[in-house]
Design an enzyme around this catalytic site. Structure first.
Site, PDB file in Angstrom:
ATOM      1  N   ASP A 146       0.848  -1.201   0.000  1.00 31.32           N
ATOM      2  CA  ASP A 146       0.000   0.000   0.000  1.00 31.32           C
ATOM      3  C   ASP A 146       0.882   1.250   0.000  1.00 31.32           C
ATOM      4  OD1 ASP A 146      -2.873   1.141   0.579  1.00 31.32           O
ATOM      5  OD2 ASP A 146      -1.476   2.266   1.828  1.00 31.32           O
ATOM      6  N   TYR A 179       3.714   9.386  -0.468  1.00 31.84           N
ATOM      7  CA  TYR A 179       4.736   8.679   0.315  1.00 31.84           C
ATOM      8  C   TYR A 179       6.131   8.756  -0.328  1.00 31.84           C
ATOM      9  CZ  TYR A 179       0.542   6.481   2.372  1.00 31.84           C
ATOM     10  OH  TYR A 179      -0.689   6.236   2.946  1.00 31.84           O
ATOM     11  N   LYS A 214      -2.421   6.101  -4.516  1.00 32.46           N
ATOM     12  CA  LYS A 214      -3.498   7.081  -4.249  1.00 32.46           C
ATOM     13  C   LYS A 214      -3.182   8.423  -4.898  1.00 32.46           C
ATOM     14  CE  LYS A 214      -3.551   4.899   0.326  1.00 32.46           C
ATOM     15  NZ  LYS A 214      -2.184   4.668   0.760  1.00 32.46           N
ATOM     16  N   HIS A 232      -7.159   9.961  -2.123  1.00 35.37           N
ATOM     17  CA  HIS A 232      -6.535   9.863  -0.797  1.00 35.37           C
ATOM     18  C   HIS A 232      -7.438  10.443   0.307  1.00 35.37           C
ATOM     19  CE1 HIS A 232      -2.255   9.368   0.948  1.00 35.37           C
ATOM     20  NE2 HIS A 232      -3.138   9.205   1.905  1.00 35.37           N
TER      21      HIS A 232
HETATM   22  P1  NDP Z   1       0.578   1.282  11.894  1.00 34.05           P
HETATM   23  O1  NDP Z   1      -0.633   1.237  12.743  1.00 34.05           O
HETATM   24  O2  NDP Z   1       0.768   0.267  10.847  1.00 34.05           O
HETATM   25  O3  NDP Z   1       1.826   1.308  12.883  1.00 34.05           O
HETATM   26  C1  NDP Z   1       3.142   1.415  12.429  1.00 34.05           C
HETATM   27  C2  NDP Z   1       4.057   1.545  13.630  1.00 34.05           C
HETATM   28  O4  NDP Z   1       3.982   0.349  14.432  1.00 34.05           O
HETATM   29  C3  NDP Z   1       5.501   1.719  13.254  1.00 34.05           C
HETATM   30  O5  NDP Z   1       6.074   2.607  14.201  1.00 34.05           O
HETATM   31  C4  NDP Z   1       6.096   0.324  13.394  1.00 34.05           C
HETATM   32  O6  NDP Z   1       7.462   0.409  13.757  1.00 34.05           O
HETATM   33  C5  NDP Z   1       5.258  -0.245  14.522  1.00 34.05           C
HETATM   34  N1  NDP Z   1       5.054  -1.703  14.409  1.00 34.05           N
HETATM   35  C6  NDP Z   1       4.637  -2.387  13.305  1.00 34.05           C
HETATM   36  N2  NDP Z   1       4.542  -3.706  13.591  1.00 34.05           N
HETATM   37  C7  NDP Z   1       4.891  -3.864  14.879  1.00 34.05           C
HETATM   38  C8  NDP Z   1       5.003  -4.987  15.725  1.00 34.05           C
HETATM   39  N3  NDP Z   1       4.729  -6.222  15.293  1.00 34.05           N
HETATM   40  N4  NDP Z   1       5.410  -4.787  17.013  1.00 34.05           N
HETATM   41  C9  NDP Z   1       5.698  -3.537  17.465  1.00 34.05           C
HETATM   42  N5  NDP Z   1       5.610  -2.430  16.707  1.00 34.05           N
HETATM   43  C10 NDP Z   1       5.215  -2.598  15.412  1.00 34.05           C
HETATM   44  O7  NDP Z   1       0.640   2.785  11.317  1.00 34.05           O
HETATM   45  P2  NDP Z   1       0.732   3.508   9.903  1.00 34.05           P
HETATM   46  O8  NDP Z   1       0.266   4.893  10.173  1.00 34.05           O
HETATM   47  O9  NDP Z   1       2.021   3.360   9.247  1.00 34.05           O
HETATM   48  O10 NDP Z   1      -0.383   2.801   9.005  1.00 34.05           O
HETATM   49  C11 NDP Z   1      -0.132   1.681   8.174  1.00 34.05           C
HETATM   50  C12 NDP Z   1      -0.299   2.037   6.718  1.00 34.05           C
HETATM   51  O11 NDP Z   1      -1.597   2.590   6.473  1.00 34.05           O
HETATM   52  C13 NDP Z   1       0.640   3.151   6.218  1.00 34.05           C
HETATM   53  O12 NDP Z   1       1.969   2.714   6.062  1.00 34.05           O
HETATM   54  C14 NDP Z   1      -0.053   3.537   4.942  1.00 34.05           C
HETATM   55  O13 NDP Z   1       0.220   2.591   3.919  1.00 34.05           O
HETATM   56  C15 NDP Z   1      -1.518   3.484   5.364  1.00 34.05           C
HETATM   57  N6  NDP Z   1      -2.024   4.811   5.778  1.00 34.05           N
HETATM   58  C16 NDP Z   1      -2.990   5.388   4.986  1.00 34.05           C
HETATM   59  C17 NDP Z   1      -3.512   6.630   5.291  1.00 34.05           C
HETATM   60  C18 NDP Z   1      -4.554   7.214   4.431  1.00 34.05           C
HETATM   61  O14 NDP Z   1      -4.873   8.400   4.612  1.00 34.05           O
HETATM   62  N7  NDP Z   1      -5.121   6.480   3.501  1.00 34.05           N
HETATM   63  C19 NDP Z   1      -3.041   7.386   6.473  1.00 34.05           C
HETATM   64  C20 NDP Z   1      -2.046   6.686   7.259  1.00 34.05           C
HETATM   65  C21 NDP Z   1      -1.583   5.434   6.914  1.00 34.05           C
HETATM   66  P3  NDP Z   1       8.735   0.090  12.786  1.00 34.05           P
HETATM   67  O15 NDP Z   1       8.384   0.517  11.382  1.00 34.05           O
HETATM   68  O16 NDP Z   1       9.810   0.923  13.389  1.00 34.05           O
HETATM   69  O17 NDP Z   1       8.989  -1.381  12.905  1.00 34.05           O
END
Ligand code: NDP
Length: 262
Positions: free
Chosen positions: A33, A38, A63, A96
């Protein structure tokens, strides 16, 4: 559409993005995604091509950003994304955010891309029920997906119910509430009970609610952990316990008051 994908928001360092996507594809992910915002569509395309996995086995979502919306502008933005990805087609293209003045025209352009077979599915993101109703009144093809913020602190019950009635699949963004729920006591207790991490418990909760889930991680062990969720099932009671954590609390912007000007 694969039920688990890798979210790649904030992976702006090309090497980090490439490594994370490669780890994901090597460990069974078949869905990435991204978004023009991004700034990593180039890396997503590169990782897909070098993976040697057949293109039609991988599902790519991107998006159109807010400042690129409108009918002609969306067609141009799509072309730019397709070029950066360097692919022949995109699986799912989303608006988006619902910019008030342009979201309907933007979606009409997405419909055209679907008619021209440049995308395999149409969709939107951050659309509320009133946005979807406006689109439904004017579009020929209903959006197939709505990608919204959704996690145990924001369960989006009404929007989920509306989308289920309309046959619109939901993808949960920030499914782990950006990592902010991993120390929550109920989730920790359930995690001990099933011998799974809190992140795995949350991801399983999304899947059992029929949601598509796109956790982001750049950490190889977490990327692997987040897809290792098919060997257990949460009980009805534990699903309810997690549902009860809802506070209607967002980690991101409210789609009705978001500032669309950047
Ligand atoms: P998430 O809820 O996926 O959380 C990501 C965070 O959690 C990072 O800091 C990561 O750390 C940590 N993490 C991931 N897996 C674990 C685990 N197993 N144990 C502990 N910590 C963990 O947040 P996002 O905001 O990134 O959302 C996910 C995706 O959703 C985005 O990447 C994007 O593709 C999409 N999105 C879409 C939006 C929209 O407007 N359409 C807005 C926001 C997000 P680390 O990377 O350091 O491991």
């Amino acid at each position: 559409m694969p039920r688990i994908g890798l979210g790649v928001y904030k992976m702006t360092e090309p090497d980090i993005a490439l490594q994370a996507i490669e780890t994901a594809l090597d460990n069974g992910y078949r869905h990435i995604d991204t978004a023009s915002l991004y700034n990593n569509e180039k890396e997503v395309g590169e990782a897909v091509r070098t993976s040697k996995i057949a293109r039609n086995e991988i599902f790519i979502t991107t998006k159109v950003w807010n400042t690129d919306q409108g009918y002609d502008q969306t067609l141009r933005a799509f072309e730019k994304s397709l070029n950066l990805l360097n692919l022949d087609y995109i699986d799912l293209y989303l608006t988006h955010w619902a910019v008030k003045e342009t979201f309907v025209e933007t979606y009409r352009a997405i419909e055209r891309l679907y008619d021209e077979k440049l995308i395999r599915a149409t969709g939107v993101s951050n659309h509320q029920i009133h946005h979807l109703e406006e689109i439904a009144a004017k579009a020929n093809v209903q959006p197939m997906v709505n990608q919204i913020e959704l996690h145990p602190r924001l369960t989006q019950f009404d929007l989920r119910e509306y989308c289920a009635d309309q046959g619109i699949a939901i993808t949960s963004w920030s499914p782990l509430a950006r990592g902010g729920l991993l120390d929550e006591p109920t989730l920790k207790r359930i995690s001990v009970k099933y011998g799974k991490s809190p992140a795995q418990i949350i991801i399983r909760w999304h899947l059992q609610h029929d949601l598509i889930v796109i956790p982001k991680s750049v950490t190889p062990e977490r990327i692997i952990e987040n897809i290792d969720v098919f060997d257990f099932e949460l009980s009805f009671e534990d699903m309810k316990n997690i549902d009860a954590l809802n506070l209607n609390e967002r980690t991101g912007a409210d789609p009705d008051t978001f500032s669309f000007s950047f």
